[in-house]
Enzyme design. Structure first.
Site: not given
Length: 417
Positions: A9, A104-105
């Site tokens: 993340d 974002d992950e």
């Protein structure tokens, strides 16, 4: 040997990208939002800003009141997407099994790569440093034998420790995860938390220690006879059971196409203004459905109503007489649904979707409409928009004050490019 899966993340991703692009803000509180709209929301806040009370989804004006020296930067969605893709390329240099989970992950299955890089912790540290040097984004890494454990390791532990790396194995569950409140379990939000609390299940371990049959019995008593599938899902999640593999790229076939817009409710109290936005949403949904070569058999409309004091929402759907991606056919159904279920309050959010998708290689002809000609016209408009931008051709109604299509054309996902 059990699998080794990472969920990586990017910390305060949008804000981290902006701080990397602006070294002068390194030691300053930074938030991403529209500085010209104090009533707009904060999309991301860096750790310094968070330590001063700025939270994601708070209003920009509220954030500035809490932190007067806050630097608010207008979002650049195209840049964030480019950095996300660059990070994916970095991950792919360590393993070919990389599955994006959000901007974002990303999940990584590194089982086959550990022989080159050492222990899972050592490999996580190497990747973490690589991403930081290449992009300026600090990442947190959750490690587990399944995707769901890797995700919960990131959210509950890696994000809260300085090194940003935490391994959650089956052997550690009883001493770690099972002690956490039930709302810390993946996919448990406020509504399910209330259900579990009424059932006397306050910690994740309270669910995990039950036999599945007993948990199903309690779920049926709390939520009805149709809760068995939910019960099995939450019971497996509490125990870290997740058979789904990490699959590179996009995994699932498209099931629906949707488009939504948050609105300033005080500007959308009249039906004629709301209908302009509904038509704009339909135009985009139909265009994207055609791009994927589908027709939709079910149309849905969702809305949130508020007058600043009272609020309500609805989501309704209807089956179309024939699958379609023609704007005028979908718009007629959308307007009918909205007028039937709208309570009359100003509207703060609208969304439209098409589901039950089928391939557009065949279509039903009618005696009264020349559908092939209508599709040819819409595809010609699509090609112009693809080349010159989505605002190259718009309905005249979008030029009125209520229209949002031109503003939306300069955005990605509702935010500035």
């Amino acid at each position: 040997m059990s699998k080794q899966i990472f969920l990586i993340d990017g910390q305060s991703f949008y804000a981290s990208v902006e701080k990397a692009a602006h070294p002068e803000y390194h030691n300053k509180p930074v938030a991403v939002g529209d500085p010209s709209r104090l009533n707009g929301i904060v999309l991301a806040a860096c750790p310094i800003a968070k330590s001063r009370g700025v939270t994601t989804a708070s209003r920009v004006g509220e954030a500035l009141a809490k932190c007067p020296d806050l630097v608010v930067i207008r979002p650049r969605m195209r840049t964030y997407i480019q950095i996300s893709l660059l990070i994916t390329e970095i991950f792919e240099s360590y393993t070919d099994l990389v599955e994006p989970f959000s901007i974002d992950e990303q999940f990584l299955d590194v089982t086959g790569s550990l022989g080159y890089f050492g222990s899972p912790y050592e490999m996580a540290k190497i990747i973490q440093d690589h991403v930081l040097v290449s992009t300026g984004v600090w990442t947190r890494v959750g490690i587990g034998p399944t995707k769901v454990l890797a995700k919960m390791a990131t959210d509950n532990y890696a994000k809260k420790i300085p090194e940003g790396i935490f391994e959650l194995s089956f052997e550690k569950l009883e001493s770690t995860l099972w002690k956490l409140p039930v709302n810390h379990m993946f996919m448990v939000a406020s509504a399910m938390t209330r259900h579990f609390t009424r059932m006397g299940l306050c910690c994740i371990g309270d669910i995990a220690r039950l036999e599945l049959a007993e948990f199903k019995r309690r779920m049926r008593r709390e939520m009805g006879k149709q809760s068995d599938i939910q019960a099995e899902y939450y019971w497996q999640t509490a125990r870290g059971i997740d058979p789904s593999p990490v699959v590179s790229g996009i995994r699932h076939q498209l099931k629906s196409v949707s488009h939504g817009k948050a609105l300033r409710w005080n500007l959308y109290s009249r039906l004629k203004d709301i209908e302009i936005v509904l038509l704009e949403l339909v135009v985009e949904v139909c265009r994207r459905t055609r791009q994927h070569h589908f027709l939709g058999g079910v149309v849905s409309v969702s809305a949130v109503e508020t007058d600043g004091t009272r609020s309500s929402s609805f989501s309704r759907q209807m089956t179309l007489s024939e699958p379609t991606s023609l704007t005028h056919e979908v718009a007629a159904a959308v307007h009918k649904l909205f007028k039937k279920h709208w309570g009359g309050l100003p509207v703060s959010n609208l969304s439209v979707s098409l589901s039950q998708l089928t391939e557009d290689s065949t279509m039903q002809l009618t005696l009264f409409d020349n559908r092939p000609r209508a599709y040819a016209k819409e595809r010609a408009i699509d090609s112009i928009k693809d080349r010159y931008g989505s605002s190259a051709i718009i309905h005249a109604s979008s030029l009125t004050e209520a229209g949002v299509a031109r503003e939306r054309a300069g955005q990605i996902g509702g935010h500035y490019k």
